[in-house]
Write a protein that holds these residues in place. Structure first.
Motif, PDB file in Angstrom:
ATOM      1  N   ARG A 123      -2.531   0.631   3.270  1.00 36.70           N
ATOM      2  CA  ARG A 123      -3.534   1.092   4.238  1.00 36.70           C
ATOM      3  C   ARG A 123      -2.896   1.196   5.621  1.00 36.70           C
ATOM      4  O   ARG A 123      -2.251   0.247   6.088  1.00 36.70           O
ATOM      5  CB  ARG A 123      -4.712   0.123   4.323  1.00 36.70           C
ATOM      6  N   GLN A 124      -3.100   2.323   6.235  1.00 36.05           N
ATOM      7  CA  GLN A 124      -2.573   2.588   7.576  1.00 36.05           C
ATOM      8  C   GLN A 124      -2.987   1.478   8.547  1.00 36.05           C
ATOM      9  O   GLN A 124      -4.134   1.061   8.566  1.00 36.05           O
ATOM     10  CB  GLN A 124      -3.108   3.935   8.050  1.00 36.05           C
ATOM     11  N   GLY A 125      -2.010   0.989   9.340  1.00 36.54           N
ATOM     12  CA  GLY A 125      -2.279   0.000  10.365  1.00 36.54           C
ATOM     13  C   GLY A 125      -2.153  -1.444   9.912  1.00 36.54           C
ATOM     14  O   GLY A 125      -2.055  -2.348  10.742  1.00 36.54           O
ATOM     15  N   GLN A 126      -2.173  -1.689   8.610  1.00 36.90           N
ATOM     16  CA  GLN A 126      -2.049  -3.060   8.131  1.00 36.90           C
ATOM     17  C   GLN A 126      -0.580  -3.479   8.098  1.00 36.90           C
ATOM     18  O   GLN A 126       0.313  -2.640   8.121  1.00 36.90           O
ATOM     19  CB  GLN A 126      -2.666  -3.200   6.739  1.00 36.90           C
ATOM     20  N   ASN A 127      -0.348  -4.773   8.024  1.00 31.15           N
ATOM     21  CA  ASN A 127       1.017  -5.279   7.892  1.00 31.15           C
ATOM     22  C   ASN A 127       1.408  -5.277   6.423  1.00 31.15           C
ATOM     23  O   ASN A 127       0.574  -5.525   5.547  1.00 31.15           O
ATOM     24  CB  ASN A 127       1.136  -6.685   8.472  1.00 31.15           C
ATOM     25  N   LEU A 128       2.673  -5.018   6.165  1.00 28.44           N
ATOM     26  CA  LEU A 128       3.183  -4.953   4.798  1.00 28.44           C
ATOM     27  C   LEU A 128       3.284  -6.353   4.213  1.00 28.44           C
ATOM     28  O   LEU A 128       3.952  -7.224   4.780  1.00 28.44           O
ATOM     29  CB  LEU A 128       4.564  -4.278   4.804  1.00 28.44           C
ATOM     30  N   GLU A 129       2.600  -6.574   3.108  1.00 27.14           N
ATOM     31  CA  GLU A 129       2.670  -7.862   2.424  1.00 27.14           C
ATOM     32  C   GLU A 129       3.651  -7.800   1.264  1.00 27.14           C
ATOM     33  O   GLU A 129       4.310  -8.776   0.934  1.00 27.14           O
ATOM     34  CB  GLU A 129       1.289  -8.275   1.923  1.00 27.14           C
ATOM     35  N   HIS A 130       3.703  -6.636   0.617  1.00 28.59           N
ATOM     36  CA  HIS A 130       4.636  -6.416  -0.476  1.00 28.59           C
ATOM     37  C   HIS A 130       4.811  -4.909  -0.677  1.00 28.59           C
ATOM     38  O   HIS A 130       4.038  -4.116  -0.158  1.00 28.59           O
ATOM     39  CB  HIS A 130       4.165  -7.091  -1.774  1.00 28.59           C
ATOM     40  N   LEU A 131       5.828  -4.555  -1.412  1.00 25.43           N
ATOM     41  CA  LEU A 131       6.113  -3.156  -1.699  1.00 25.43           C
ATOM     42  C   LEU A 131       5.594  -2.829  -3.093  1.00 25.43           C
ATOM     43  O   LEU A 131       5.280  -3.717  -3.882  1.00 25.43           O
ATOM     44  CB  LEU A 131       7.625  -2.901  -1.640  1.00 25.43           C
ATOM     45  N   TYR A 132       5.517  -1.525  -3.371  1.00 23.82           N
ATOM     46  CA  TYR A 132       5.053  -1.084  -4.685  1.00 23.82           C
ATOM     47  C   TYR A 132       6.067  -0.148  -5.315  1.00 23.82           C
ATOM     48  O   TYR A 132       6.525   0.803  -4.675  1.00 23.82           O
ATOM     49  CB  TYR A 132       3.727  -0.316  -4.558  1.00 23.82           C
ATOM     50  N   TRP A 133       6.392  -0.435  -6.553  1.00 24.87           N
ATOM     51  CA  TRP A 133       7.214   0.472  -7.350  1.00 24.87           C
ATOM     52  C   TRP A 133       6.251   1.190  -8.295  1.00 24.87           C
ATOM     53  O   TRP A 133       5.637   0.579  -9.152  1.00 24.87           O
ATOM     54  CB  TRP A 133       8.260  -0.293  -8.155  1.00 24.87           C
ATOM     55  N   ILE A 134       6.094   2.494  -8.067  1.00 24.80           N
ATOM     56  CA  ILE A 134       5.170   3.281  -8.891  1.00 24.80           C
ATOM     57  C   ILE A 134       5.927   3.802 -10.100  1.00 24.80           C
ATOM     58  O   ILE A 134       6.935   4.502  -9.944  1.00 24.80           O
ATOM     59  CB  ILE A 134       4.606   4.478  -8.104  1.00 24.80           C
ATOM     60  N   GLU A 135       5.460   3.461 -11.255  1.00 29.44           N
ATOM     61  CA  GLU A 135       6.097   3.937 -12.477  1.00 29.44           C
ATOM     62  C   GLU A 135       5.591   5.323 -12.848  1.00 29.44           C
ATOM     63  O   GLU A 135       6.359   6.174 -13.276  1.00 29.44           O
ATOM     64  CB  GLU A 135       5.848   2.953 -13.613  1.00 29.44           C
ATOM     65  N   ASP A 136       4.279   5.542 -12.643  1.00 27.76           N
ATOM     66  CA  ASP A 136       3.705   6.821 -13.052  1.00 27.76           C
ATOM     67  C   ASP A 136       2.300   6.949 -12.481  1.00 27.76           C
ATOM     68  O   ASP A 136       1.572   5.968 -12.416  1.00 27.76           O
ATOM     69  CB  ASP A 136       3.643   6.875 -14.586  1.00 27.76           C
ATOM     70  N   GLY A 137       1.934   8.173 -12.052  1.00 28.94           N
ATOM     71  CA  GLY A 137       0.579   8.421 -11.581  1.00 28.94           C
ATOM     72  C   GLY A 137       0.538   9.442 -10.463  1.00 28.94           C
ATOM     73  O   GLY A 137       1.557  10.033 -10.102  1.00 28.94           O
ATOM     74  N   PHE A 138      -0.658   9.673  -9.938  1.00 34.32           N
ATOM     75  CA  PHE A 138      -0.873  10.596  -8.830  1.00 34.32           C
ATOM     76  C   PHE A 138      -1.386   9.821  -7.621  1.00 34.32           C
ATOM     77  O   PHE A 138      -2.279   8.989  -7.756  1.00 34.32           O
ATOM     78  CB  PHE A 138      -1.906  11.671  -9.192  1.00 34.32           C
ATOM     79  N   CYS A 139      -0.810  10.122  -6.444  1.00 35.29           N
ATOM     80  CA  CYS A 139      -1.236   9.473  -5.200  1.00 35.29           C
ATOM     81  C   CYS A 139      -1.403  10.521  -4.107  1.00 35.29           C
ATOM     82  O   CYS A 139      -0.731  11.542  -4.105  1.00 35.29           O
ATOM     83  CB  CYS A 139      -0.201   8.455  -4.734  1.00 35.29           C
ATOM     84  N   THR A 140      -2.308  10.225  -3.164  1.00 30.85           N
ATOM     85  CA  THR A 140      -2.480  11.041  -1.971  1.00 30.85           C
ATOM     86  C   THR A 140      -1.983  10.239  -0.779  1.00 30.85           C
ATOM     87  O   THR A 140      -2.319   9.064  -0.634  1.00 30.85           O
ATOM     88  CB  THR A 140      -3.963  11.407  -1.761  1.00 30.85           C
ATOM     89  N   VAL A 186       4.370  -4.744  -8.324  1.00 32.96           N
ATOM     90  CA  VAL A 186       4.297  -5.306  -6.977  1.00 32.96           C
ATOM     91  C   VAL A 186       5.606  -6.058  -6.724  1.00 32.96           C
ATOM     92  O   VAL A 186       6.035  -6.879  -7.547  1.00 32.96           O
ATOM     93  CB  VAL A 186       3.091  -6.255  -6.842  1.00 32.96           C
ATOM     94  N   ILE A 187       6.238  -5.758  -5.581  1.00 32.69           N
ATOM     95  CA  ILE A 187       7.504  -6.399  -5.218  1.00 32.69           C
ATOM     96  C   ILE A 187       7.314  -7.162  -3.912  1.00 32.69           C
ATOM     97  O   ILE A 187       7.179  -6.550  -2.849  1.00 32.69           O
ATOM     98  CB  ILE A 187       8.625  -5.355  -5.058  1.00 32.69           C
ATOM     99  N   PRO A 188       7.283  -8.489  -3.960  1.00 33.57           N
ATOM    100  CA  PRO A 188       7.167  -9.271  -2.719  1.00 33.57           C
ATOM    101  C   PRO A 188       8.363  -8.993  -1.802  1.00 33.57           C
ATOM    102  O   PRO A 188       9.484  -8.793  -2.269  1.00 33.57           O
ATOM    103  CB  PRO A 188       7.156 -10.725  -3.204  1.00 33.57           C
ATOM    104  N   ASN A 189       8.114  -8.996  -0.502  1.00 32.81           N
ATOM    105  CA  ASN A 189       9.174  -8.744   0.481  1.00 32.81           C
ATOM    106  C   ASN A 189      10.381  -9.652   0.257  1.00 32.81           C
ATOM    107  O   ASN A 189      11.525  -9.198   0.314  1.00 32.81           O
ATOM    108  CB  ASN A 189       8.648  -8.948   1.902  1.00 32.81           C
ATOM    109  N   ALA A 190      10.133 -10.924   0.009  1.00 35.44           N
ATOM    110  CA  ALA A 190      11.224 -11.897  -0.167  1.00 35.44           C
ATOM    111  C   ALA A 190      12.084 -11.534  -1.382  1.00 35.44           C
ATOM    112  O   ALA A 190      13.305 -11.718  -1.366  1.00 35.44           O
ATOM    113  CB  ALA A 190      10.659 -13.309  -0.305  1.00 35.44           C
ATOM    114  N   ASP A 191      11.465 -11.010  -2.435  1.00 36.71           N
ATOM    115  CA  ASP A 191      12.223 -10.632  -3.631  1.00 36.71           C
ATOM    116  C   ASP A 191      13.142  -9.450  -3.335  1.00 36.71           C
ATOM    117  O   ASP A 191      14.280  -9.414  -3.804  1.00 36.71           O
ATOM    118  CB  ASP A 191      11.282 -10.281  -4.784  1.00 36.71           C
ATOM    119  N   LEU A 192      12.659  -8.495  -2.540  1.00 41.16           N
ATOM    120  CA  LEU A 192      13.510  -7.356  -2.194  1.00 41.16           C
ATOM    121  C   LEU A 192      14.663  -7.816  -1.300  1.00 41.16           C
ATOM    122  O   LEU A 192      15.797  -7.374  -1.483  1.00 41.16           O
ATOM    123  CB  LEU A 192      12.712  -6.239  -1.514  1.00 41.16           C
TER     124      LEU A 192
END
Length: 193
Positions: free
Chosen positions: A9-26, A74-80
């Motif tokens: 969501r725009q404006g929020q702080n990043l809590e974790h990253l996302y690895w998308i395997e498959d799907g549609f996003c806007t 879901v990839i936690p920041n610390a893991d990356l």
């Protein structure tokens, strides 16, 4: 994740990253004045989201919403962070990925600034016709207008211009190329101006 759910969501702080395997996003941006710009709907496969904010430490820049069921890890920041320390080649891959994304976005934005709206709509239509972009259009005109950063009225006017000149035609609820050769000549002429 389900359709309608937000990865980021725009404006929020990043809590974790996302690895998308498959799907549609806007992917979209909403300015302080309420105007929206949509980067469009993307078929996403094996793509990381949140990497820019991870590296800059800044708030999330865009809304990323699922438009279909999306397979995601879901990839936690610390893991990356740990992964980058342990495997430096992952950092090189991320740098290349970021550079590709930057180049793609800058090409699109430069075109939006340097050429008329009708040209950008026509180029988008041609790329879809040639199979270089997914054959997906939003069914509502205001969603298409958001992709080009304009109002619905301005978008309709540009589309009418393309139809009147014989470059495009309406087929059901979709805008399609009417005459590919004529459209390519128009684009070349606009680029030479």
């Amino acid at each position: 994740m389900k359709p309608g759910e937000y990865l980021l969501r725009q404006g929020q702080n990043l809590e974790h990253l996302y690895w998308i395997e498959d799907g549609f996003c806007t992917v979209s941006f909403t300015a302080a004045n309420g105007r929206r710009f949509s980067h469009g709907r993307f078929s996403v496969e094996d793509r990381l989201y949140g990497e820019m904010e991870f590296f800059t430490g800044k708030p999330i820049q865009f809304d990323i919403r699922c438009d279909s069921p999306v397979s995601v890890r879901v990839i936690p920041n610390a893991d990356l962070e740990a992964l980058l320390v342990q495997y430096p080649h992952v950092g090189i891959w991320l740098s290349q990925s970021l550079a590709d994304t930057y180049q793609e976005v800058m090409d699109r934005m430069t075109s939006h600034f340097m050429y008329p709206l009708a040209y950008n709509i026509a180029k988008d239509l041609l790329l879809r016709e040639l199979g270089n972009k997914p054959a997906i259009q939003f069914e509502r005109v205001f969603k298409e207008a958001e992709r080009f950063g304009c109002s619905e009225r301005v978008y309709r006017r540009a589309v009418s211009q393309l139809i009147e000149q014989g470059f495009a035609e309406k087929r059901g609820r979709e805008l399609k190329v009417a005459n590919k050769d004529k459209l390519e000549r128009y684009l070349a002429e606009e680029e030479e101006r």
